[in-house]
Design a protein around this motif. Structure first.
Motif, mmCIF file in Angstrom:
data_model
loop_
_atom_site.group_PDB
_atom_site.id
_atom_site.type_symbol
_atom_site.label_atom_id
_atom_site.label_comp_id
_atom_site.label_asym_id
_atom_site.label_seq_id
_atom_site.Cartn_x
_atom_site.Cartn_y
_atom_site.Cartn_z
ATOM 1 N N LEU A 1 0.834 -1.206 0.000
ATOM 2 C CA LEU A 1 0.000 0.000 0.000
ATOM 3 C C LEU A 1 0.871 1.258 0.000
ATOM 4 N N LEU A 2 1.977 1.177 0.720
ATOM 5 C CA LEU A 2 2.871 2.341 0.804
ATOM 6 C C LEU A 2 3.549 2.671 -0.524
ATOM 7 N N ASN B 1 2.235 3.008 -3.236
ATOM 8 C CA ASN B 1 1.396 3.932 -4.003
ATOM 9 C C ASN B 1 1.147 5.249 -3.288
ATOM 10 N N VAL B 2 2.070 5.629 -2.436
ATOM 11 C CA VAL B 2 1.847 6.807 -1.590
ATOM 12 C C VAL B 2 1.532 8.074 -2.406
ATOM 13 N N LEU C 1 -0.068 8.203 -5.278
ATOM 14 C CA LEU C 1 -1.469 8.086 -5.713
ATOM 15 C C LEU C 1 -2.419 8.383 -4.550
ATOM 16 N N VAL C 2 -2.032 7.967 -3.362
ATOM 17 C CA VAL C 2 -2.858 8.211 -2.177
ATOM 18 C C VAL C 2 -2.939 9.718 -1.918
ATOM 19 N N GLU C 3 -1.805 10.375 -2.020
ATOM 20 C CA GLU C 3 -1.787 11.826 -1.783
ATOM 21 C C GLU C 3 -2.622 12.559 -2.823
ATOM 22 N N LYS D 1 -5.221 11.275 -4.375
ATOM 23 C CA LYS D 1 -6.626 10.990 -4.040
ATOM 24 C C LYS D 1 -7.115 11.903 -2.903
ATOM 25 N N TYR D 2 -6.262 12.104 -1.944
ATOM 26 C CA TYR D 2 -6.581 12.969 -0.809
ATOM 27 C C TYR D 2 -6.923 14.376 -1.300
ATOM 28 N N LEU E 1 -10.507 14.373 -3.445
ATOM 29 C CA LEU E 1 -11.817 14.054 -2.861
ATOM 30 C C LEU E 1 -12.568 15.309 -2.425
ATOM 31 N N THR E 2 -13.797 15.396 -2.904
ATOM 32 C CA THR E 2 -14.632 16.567 -2.668
ATOM 33 C C THR E 2 -14.690 16.963 -1.203
ATOM 34 N N ILE F 1 -12.895 16.350 1.359
ATOM 35 C CA ILE F 1 -11.687 16.762 2.081
ATOM 36 C C ILE F 1 -11.424 18.251 1.846
ATOM 37 N N LYS F 2 -11.899 18.732 0.714
ATOM 38 C CA LYS F 2 -11.761 20.166 0.427
ATOM 39 C C LYS F 2 -12.627 21.022 1.353
ATOM 40 N N ASP G 1 -9.715 20.608 6.115
ATOM 41 C CA ASP G 1 -8.693 19.635 6.434
ATOM 42 C C ASP G 1 -8.888 19.092 7.833
#
Lengths: 206, 469
Positions: free
Chosen positions: A183-184, A186-187, A189-191, A193-194, A197-198, A200-201, A204
């Motif tokens: 999983l790590l 793809n860090v 890609l994770v960032e 995605k963060y 995402l609607t 999260i905007k 924070d």
């Protein structure tokens, strides 16, 4: 309870061991490890308490207490094994007792994913095959060699083609069942995605 | 394969990558933690020398081990004290927001997060607790995980998971008077079985579901896991939005307008394709009580405990075990079964509306002398609200003990336990052997209103006799 516990690590290609038959449908994780044993901050001491209440009740006649099963490591179970609470303490307790793999009619969802995450392959077989296997164990001892590459279980008298989710099988073969590292990778890609995402905007901080 | 459902939309939005083995890496929007399933995960982070990736996406509270009589610190139980201290330390060290006892927002994690407005439509929500499915009531995709996955979420904010299939459970008509969400979900589990949901997310829909309040919807989604489904959800509507509005962590001002627009787009489309579809008539559901050792073993209050031959061959094995453990005979009526303990609380039925309904039944009545009855509010907020409405007085005057918030005798990790083979009438979610703290204790699951009725009569009773239309 075996003398020393060594957790599985890396690729899991083969598991061999003596089978223990544990008959019953819908065996829940409260029975596997009663809640009072969840008062702990690590899993180390759980092995001895696995199925504590069922074992006390059966006064030495529980499959895990039978002399001939002392060194067993493959649990043969029926339908919906591990239902109920998500407590990973349940497969951890089984593992620390000495269980390395399970074969059953079916497993509950969260229990199954907990088993994969700690390196216990869970295989399925049709009801009839499981019952045949459990009948066989009543009279003779069954020692299986499980080959994950071919999903094959071999013994002196019996051979089985085991079923297992393809994604789980691959994870055991590659060692990626211990998922954190994968999983790590793809860090980035994770960032991304963060950031995408609607919700999260919206803020924070919660 | 399902298409255009809320589940598909939310899953696709949160999918980070396809993993080599074939499962998906899924982003977790909200991670909830508590004292029982998190310490080993923090331990693993330490062992692997990893940090918490997005501490702002994890929120903690303490619920499973807290005593409900005397909450002063240190707790009398050393192990419980050690667990809360470990959580406090971990939250402090990793800068995770923690709602501790006395904060005004502590309580059962699945009661607290919706109250705070943390739970929102379209999120993925994970927690080391199987009843995380509760949050699906808001149109989020929420599921329980084990401790290794808690570790993964802390370290990466993602988990590896296979996409679930989607089964729609369409509930026609509406519940009749004196019949509650708990009765409906027990009925659904009885009809479909305790393992039917394995591999599925359940979408609860139809007129009977639309009719339910948000708290009742939470009761339904909460028990998805008892039907084998790791995740259950309900499409968000005006009730959902108005519940969230103005909550502490809800989007504000312009963000609210944007959120609303987005939330409305998430609903399963008219042309959704489901992997399976079940229809049932909610108007036929009676007050429902479990008689056995799985949540699927239930009957309507006017029915009898089933005979073995009436059950499917697959259910007979556990039924035999249940008759023996419970000491019930096939054909026996469930009504008038004597009870020793009455418990109102839990993440299934410990919310303010549950307390209101039970208090209405108990008003000007007395709990039977043969019964020990206690009520455990789901959170500090629920407790405060109940006190403001005078519900605590009604409970106490009837003979109920009024306790502090926590999980309590749902799973008996604190000192609230059954003794010997006592029978409890319980508003919780599991009637497994030994679940409520005694290896021979027996649990009858039912709605909070039915627990109140059982407390008054000292035996299982039809609550409809206690309430006016």
């Amino acid at each position: 309870m075996k003398s020393e516990f060594i957790p599985p690590i890396g690729k899991i290609l083969q598991i061999s061991g003596k089978c223990i038959s544990l008959i019953g449908n819908d065996i829940d994780t409260d029975r596997i490890i009663p809640a009072r044993f969840l008062k702990c901050v690590n899993f180390d001491a759980l092995g001895k308490s696995v199925f504590e209440d069922d074992r006390k009740n059966l006064k030495g006649r529980h499959p895990l207490d039978l002399e001939e099963n002392k060194n067993g490591s493959i649990l043969i179970v029926n339908s919906n094994f591990g239902c109920g609470s998500s407590r990973e303490h349940a497969p951890q307790a089984l593992m620390r007792w000495g269980i390395k793999a399970m074969i059953g009619e079916s497993f509950a969802e969260i229990f199954y994913s907990n088993c994969i995450a700690i390196g216990i392959p869970c295989f399925t077989l049709p009801k009839k095959s499981i019952q045949d296997m459990q009948k066989y164990i009543e009279n003779k001892s069954l020692f299986l060699e499980i080959d994950l590459k071919n999903s094959l279980a071999k013994s002196k008298d019996l051979n089985f083609i085991l079923e297992i989710k393809e994604s789980s099988r691959k994870m055991f073969l590659s060692g990626e069942w211990d998922a954190t590292a994968t999983l790590l990778e793809n860090v980035k890609l994770v960032e991304r995605k963060y950031k995408e995402l609607t919700y999260i905007k919206f803020g924070d901080e919660f | 394969m399902s298409k255009h459902t809320l589940f598909d939309k939310v899953w696709d939005l949160h999918k980070v990558s396809s993993l080599p083995g074939g499962s998906d890496q899924v982003f977790i929007g909200l991670h909830l933690i508590h004292e029982v399933t998190s310490p080993q995960a923090f331990g693993a982070l330490k062992d692997k020398n990893l940090k918490v990736k997005f501490p702002n996406r994890t929120v903690a509270t303490v619920d499973h081990i807290v005593p409900t009589d005397n909450q002063s610190r240190p707790f009398k139980d050393n192990l419980a004290e050690q667990m809360i201290e470990t959580l406090e330390k971990n939250c402090l060290q990793h800068k995770i927001r923690f709602f501790n006892i006395g904060s005004g927002n502590q309580g059962i994690v699945h009661v607290v997060a919706p109250e705070l407005g943390l739970t929102q439509p379209g999120m993925t929500i994970a927690c080391g607790d199987s009843h995380t499915s509760t949050h699906g009531a808001f149109g989020s995709i929420a599921f329980g995980i084990g401790t290794s996955q808690v570790r993964d979420v802390l370290a990466t904010q993602t988990i590896a998971m296979n996409k679930l299939k989607v089964r729609q459970i369409w509930c026609e008509n509406k519940l009749s008077h004196g019949v509650y969400a708990k009765d409906l979900v027990l009925h659904i589990i009885n009809q479909l079985g305790v393992k039917a949901g394995v591999g599925f997310a359940y979408e609860f829909a139809g007129p009977a579901i639309n009719e339910l309040s948000m708290e009742e919807r939470m009761t339904i989604c909460n028990m998805s896991i008892e039907g084998g489904a790791r995740c259950g959800y309900i499409n968000p509507d005006e009730k959902t939005f108005s519940y969230i509005k103005n909550k502490l962590c809800a989007p504000k001002n312009e963000d609210w307008d944007k959120a609303l627009l987005w939330w409305k787009s998430l609903k399963s489309d008219e042309n959704s394709i489901f992997d399976d579809l079940i229809k049932l008539d909610a108007s036929k559901v009676e007050p429902t009580v479990t008689w056995g050792i799985t949540p699927g073993q239930s009957v309507g209050i006017n029915q009898q405990i089933p005979f073995l031959e009436k059950l499917s061959p697959n259910d007979q094995f556990v039924a035999k075990e249940a008759y023996e453990y419970m000491g019930f005979k096939p054909g026996q009526s469930i009504k008038n079964t004597p009870v020793d303990v009455c418990f109102i609380g839990s993440c299934t039925n410990g919310r303010i509306s549950d307390l209101r309904v039970a208090a209405k039944v108990l008003k000007d009545k007395k709990v039977s002398k043969t019964v020990k009855a206690f009520v455990v509010p789901g959170s500090e907020k629920v407790a405060a609200e109940a006190k403001q409405e005078g519900l605590d007085k009604i409970f106490k005057e009837s003979g109920f003990q009024w306790r502090e918030p926590g999980c309590s005798m749902c799973l008996a990790m604190n000192s609230d336990k059954l003794i010997g083979n006592q029978v409890s009438a319980s508003s919780s979610n599991r009637n497994f052997k030994g679940r409520q703290g005694s290896p021979t204790g027996r649990t009858l699951l039912m709605s909070p209103a039915m627990v109140a009725a059982a407390a008054i009569n000292g035996k299982v009773s039809d609550v409809r006799k206690f309430i006016n239309k």
